[in-house]
Scaffold this active site. Structure first.
Site, PDB file in Angstrom:
ATOM      1  N   ASP A 100       0.825  -1.213   0.000  1.00 49.11           N
ATOM      2  CA  ASP A 100       0.000   0.000   0.000  1.00 49.11           C
ATOM      3  C   ASP A 100       0.860   1.264   0.000  1.00 49.11           C
ATOM      4  O   ASP A 100       0.369   2.350   0.310  1.00 49.11           O
ATOM      5  CB  ASP A 100      -0.904   0.032   1.232  1.00 49.11           C
ATOM      6  CG  ASP A 100      -1.999  -1.028   1.193  1.00 49.11           C
ATOM      7  OD1 ASP A 100      -2.181  -1.644   0.125  1.00 49.11           O
ATOM      8  OD2 ASP A 100      -2.660  -1.239   2.221  1.00 49.11           O
ATOM      9  N   ASP A 111      -5.298  -8.427  14.568  1.00 48.36           N
ATOM     10  CA  ASP A 111      -4.829  -9.772  14.875  1.00 48.36           C
ATOM     11  C   ASP A 111      -5.463 -10.307  16.163  1.00 48.36           C
ATOM     12  O   ASP A 111      -5.900 -11.454  16.224  1.00 48.36           O
ATOM     13  CB  ASP A 111      -3.299  -9.789  14.979  1.00 48.36           C
ATOM     14  CG  ASP A 111      -2.745  -8.620  15.794  1.00 48.36           C
ATOM     15  OD1 ASP A 111      -3.529  -7.868  16.404  1.00 48.36           O
ATOM     16  OD2 ASP A 111      -1.505  -8.453  15.815  1.00 48.36           O
TER      17      ASP A 111
END
Length: 463
Positions: free
Chosen positions: A95, A276
């Site tokens: 990105d 996560d």
């Protein structure tokens, strides 16, 4: 003193000792973990292997954002991992808005020319940040298993050989007698009350997490301090939670997921800044089992400046509270055992201690002022609990470092309470933000490619 001032001091005193009580619970939890760790140190290890003709297709994902100093290094590392070439897919999820794009294109082109199944996925925005990049890559992936590595990690070439076999319940190379022993042991584990319900026995292993190593742990006092703080997280917390069948988390990197576990649990979501931790709890609540491999180590780079360390800790503090807000209501109403629920609360709410520590520090002087008239013998009841709390928390790090022969990090131990007090206002604010905000900007921790052999820059620690 006038009545109004006495009332204020009385309220501050109550808040002070309530916060101290919370910190005492945290210290008690650290001691409990230490005791469990001592009991588990002699546990027998079992190694499993997978026959070559049953190799599954694995996808490796490497999320990047403006990582020009380490992008080529991580791509070289994952491209060198030993696995059958047509069974290993590598996605570079970039990105970036800087020269990292060009580095990625060049590295990917080189390794693709060497016969490696590797390609880059570029996005023109950072929607969802890391979670968005991982989810976007997941939709285009082909693997049955998904390994994730951040840019500052260097996985060893045998990483998949040491992790993928653990997704399979029986050691294919052991004789029938050993298989029967493992089967009996597995049945005992499945019947453990800490698992959700009887349907858990039909679930597979959803994630395997490995231990972080540190490339630059001796680089400065700051990296020694972080080594001191992070090592027990893996060596004690993960190990105990795994061995006692409690919930623990994927650490965002250096681990392998079963793709089905991600998809069936709702995929990567960006409503917290610790995607996560969020996915880990959703997956385990869905019945997936997690494994932790303490003997498989993946080297990584620790933040080299105080500002980078602070930024990383702020994100972790905020994200854990966001995850607690999201996960705990469902977890508390779920059929998991009371022990799992209590440990999950302790795990997800641990960063509240930054807020409690800040409150204790800010109310200490008013409390002493309020109690000064009752004599020195009574004032000791302020000092003794503080000393006991500090001792129990410091003992946690001290004992682990000594027993693991990490003597060099002990020089940073006296700095732990100092840094904790100095940075507690920032982390406390992050905790408050996590309690009220949803999602937020994912602040990337800069990587410099430092190691213990790198030339020291004595100005970096103050930046």
């Amino acid at each position: 003193m006038n009545k109004e001032l006495l009332d204020i001091l009385n309220i501050l005193t109550l808040i002070h000792f309530a916060s101290m009580g919370g910190l005492a619970l945290y210290g008690t939890h650290r001691i409990w973990l230490l005791i469990c760790w001592f009991k588990s140190r002699s546990e027998e290890k079992h190694e499993t292997r997978l026959s070559f003709d049953k190799l599954p297709l694995v996808t490796i994902q490497v999320p990047l954002y403006n990582e020009p100093l380490v992008a080529a290094r991580i791509i070289d590392a994952v491209a060198s991992i030993q696995w059958q070439s047509n069974k290993l897919e590598i996605q570079i999820l970039d990105d970036s808005s800087d020269e990292t794009n060009d580095i990625v294109k060049e590295s990917v082109k080189y390794w693709a020319g060497q016969g490696v199944w590797i390609y880059a996925i570029f996005r023109n925005n950072r929607k969802g940040y890391k979670a968005g990049a991982l989810q976007n890559g997941l939709r285009q992936s082909s693997g049955e298993f998904i390994a994730v590595f951040d840019a500052d990690f260097i996985p060893p070439t045998d990483f998949l050989k040491k992790t993928i076999p653990h997704f399979y319940p029986i050691d294919l190379n052991q004789d029938l007698t050993d298989q029967n022993k493992i089967s009996r042991k597995r049945n005992k584990i499945i019947k453990n009350k800490n698992f959700i319900n009887s349907n858990t026995k039909d679930k597979k292993i959803g994630m395997v997490q490995t231990r972080w190593g540190f490339l630059n742990s001796r680089y400065s006092w700051l990296t020694r301090l972080q080594t001191l703080m992070l090592s027990p997280h893996f060596g004690i917390e993960h190990k105990i939670r795994f061995s006692r069948h409690l919930f623990f988390n994927f650490n965002g990197t250096a681990g392998v997921w079963r793709k089905e576990a991600i998809e069936s649990s709702g995929g990567w979501q960006d409503d917290t800044v610790t995607e996560d931790l969020d996915l880990s709890y959703r997956a385990q609540l869905s019945g997936w089992k997690f494994l932790y491999l303490n003997d498989v180590v993946v080297p990584s780079e620790l933040p080299a400046t105080l500002s980078d360390f602070r930024s990383q800790q702020e994100r972790w503090s905020k994200g854990s509270i966001q995850t607690a807000r999201k996960i705990l209501p469902g977890l508390l109403s779920s059929p998991v055992s009371l022990g799992v629920k209590i440990e999950a609360i302790a795990h997800l709410m641990a960063n509240v201690c930054w807020l409690l520590g800040f409150i204790v520090t800010m109310t200490l002087y008013p409390v002493i002022l309020y109690r000064s008239s009752i004599g020195i013998c009574q004032v000791k009841w302020i000092e003794i609990p503080l000393l006991c709390i500090s001792f129990s928390i410091l003992t946690y790090y001290l004992v682990y470092s000594i027993f693991n022969r990490q003597y060099y990090v002990l020089t940073a131990l006296p700095l732990l309470p100092i840094i904790s007090i100095a940075l507690s206002p920032f982390f406390a604010l992050s905790v408050v933000k996590g309690a009220f905000e949803k999602g937020g900007v994912f602040v990337r921790t800069p990587k410099f490619g430092f190691s213990d052999s790198s030339k020291r820059d004595y100005t970096c620690d103050l930046q």
